[in-house]
Design an enzyme around this catalytic site. Structure first.
Site, PDB file in Angstrom:
ATOM      1  N   CYS A  27      -0.186   2.595  -4.424  1.00  0.00           N
ATOM      2  CA  CYS A  27      -0.949   3.818  -4.657  1.00  0.00           C
ATOM      3  C   CYS A  27      -0.104   5.021  -4.259  1.00  0.00           C
ATOM      4  CB  CYS A  27      -2.238   3.812  -3.832  1.00  0.00           C
ATOM      5  SG  CYS A  27      -3.463   2.606  -4.363  1.00  0.00           S
TER       6      CYS A  27
ATOM      7  N   HIS B 134       0.858  -1.165   0.000  1.00  0.00           N
ATOM      8  CA  HIS B 134       0.000   0.000   0.000  1.00  0.00           C
ATOM      9  C   HIS B 134       0.901   1.225   0.000  1.00  0.00           C
ATOM     10  CE1 HIS B 134      -3.785  -2.038   0.425  1.00  0.00           C
ATOM     11  NE2 HIS B 134      -3.519  -2.537   1.624  1.00  0.00           N
TER      12      HIS B 134
END
Length: 304
Positions: free
Chosen positions: A179, A129
């Site tokens: 991301c 992430h």
């Protein structure tokens, strides 16, 4: 970000030619003949058979998180990337489910790897992430005063000439699958052009000196999976779009194309993607390669 119901189409693989990494088939010569033809080309980074045998890569994959969603499909990314790196001649140093501090330590330990002195290049892959400027450690929690994260800038510092002189003038390939924010990578636009202010480059002065200077940051080619502030998509079963497309493109073209051209073809695959409401565009931030870097897959049998 996991691909939702409206975006659940997995990446469509290109039809690979027969043979692992057998490539485009546009030239009749073998990989060794192609390599020999590039030996005298001053615009190409040097690759010798000895340096090929010393190739090493760092692969970090975060899947399970204490406070964030599990990265479903990330095992596929790890599997595909490890296979790709090995097919390109790299020994793979693998870590899984790391905190930010553990990612920093893994990179620090990597700079002491005995193969770095003789290698022609390194590859660092981090999949997790993320947010703008950082990848998240497995204990990251929104609102923490001391968040568990690893700033991407640290990669350039740790692999730079001050911390790792063994990699001076050698290609350093950085791949970040994460991301960089929560925004979608698509907008609605009209035909009216946007105008940007032209910023003139700063003037530079030069001085002669007896000391030997090297560039603080050079020979990097990073590929980040999306533009700043945008979401990076991952299929729950097939893994991320970036890694799927990379595996396809490198299998088909890495025997003849240099690394920048390979990455460009990956970007083009995102441009051609049919699912228009989950758009994503990787970027090559902080690109400082000064020559072409060819991978020459299969030049040496590294299993011997």
């Amino acid at each position: 970000s996991d691909l939702g119901l409206s975006c659940n189409q997995s990446a469509q693989p290109a039809t690979p030619p027969p043979g692992a990494l057998s490539g485009s088939g546009t030239a009749a010569c073998t990989v060794e003949e192609f390599w020999k033809a590039k030996q005298s080309d001053s615009s190409v980074y040097s690759v010798t058979k000895a340096s090929y045998r010393s190739r090493v890569a760092l692969l970090i994959t975060n899947i399970e998180f204490s406070h964030e969603a599990r990265r479903n499909g990330a095992e596929k990314d790890e599997e595909k990337m490890e296979k790709l790196l090995k097919n390109l001649g790299y020994e793979v140093v693998r870590h899984r489910n790391c905190t930010g501090k553990e990612i920093y330590k893994a990179l620090t330990d990597f700079t002491d790897h005995p193969k770095l002195k003789e290698t022609d290049s390194v590859v660092v892959v981090i999949m997790s992430h993320g947010k703008l400027g950082a990848v998240l450690g497995v204990n990251w929690k929104d609102g923490d005063d001391d968040p568990d994260e690893f700033p991407i800038n640290n990669i350039f510092t740790l692999l730079g000439p001050e911390k790792c002189p063994k990699l001076v003038n050698k290609p350093k390939v950085i791949i970040i699958q994460a991301c960089r924010g929560g925004q979608k990578g698509s907008v609605l636009c009209s035909d009216a052009p946007n105008q940007a202010d032209a910023v003139p480059p700063p003037e530079e002065g030069f001085e002669g000196d007896n000391l030997r200077f090297v560039h603080k940051e050079k020979d990097f080619i990073p590929l980040l999976s999306c533009t700043p502030d945008a979401v990076s998509y991952r299929h729950r079963e097939q893994g991320s779009l970036l890694i799927q497309y990379m595996a396809d493109i490198f299998e088909a073209h890495s025997d003849r194309d240099h690394i920048y051209e390979l990455f460009r073809k990956v970007l083009q695959r995102f441009e051609d993607r049919e699912v228009r409401n989950c758009l994503q565009m990787p970027t090559m931030d902080r690109l400082t390669l000064t020559k072409h870097f060819y991978l020459f897959p299969g030049l040496v049998d590294t299993n011997q």
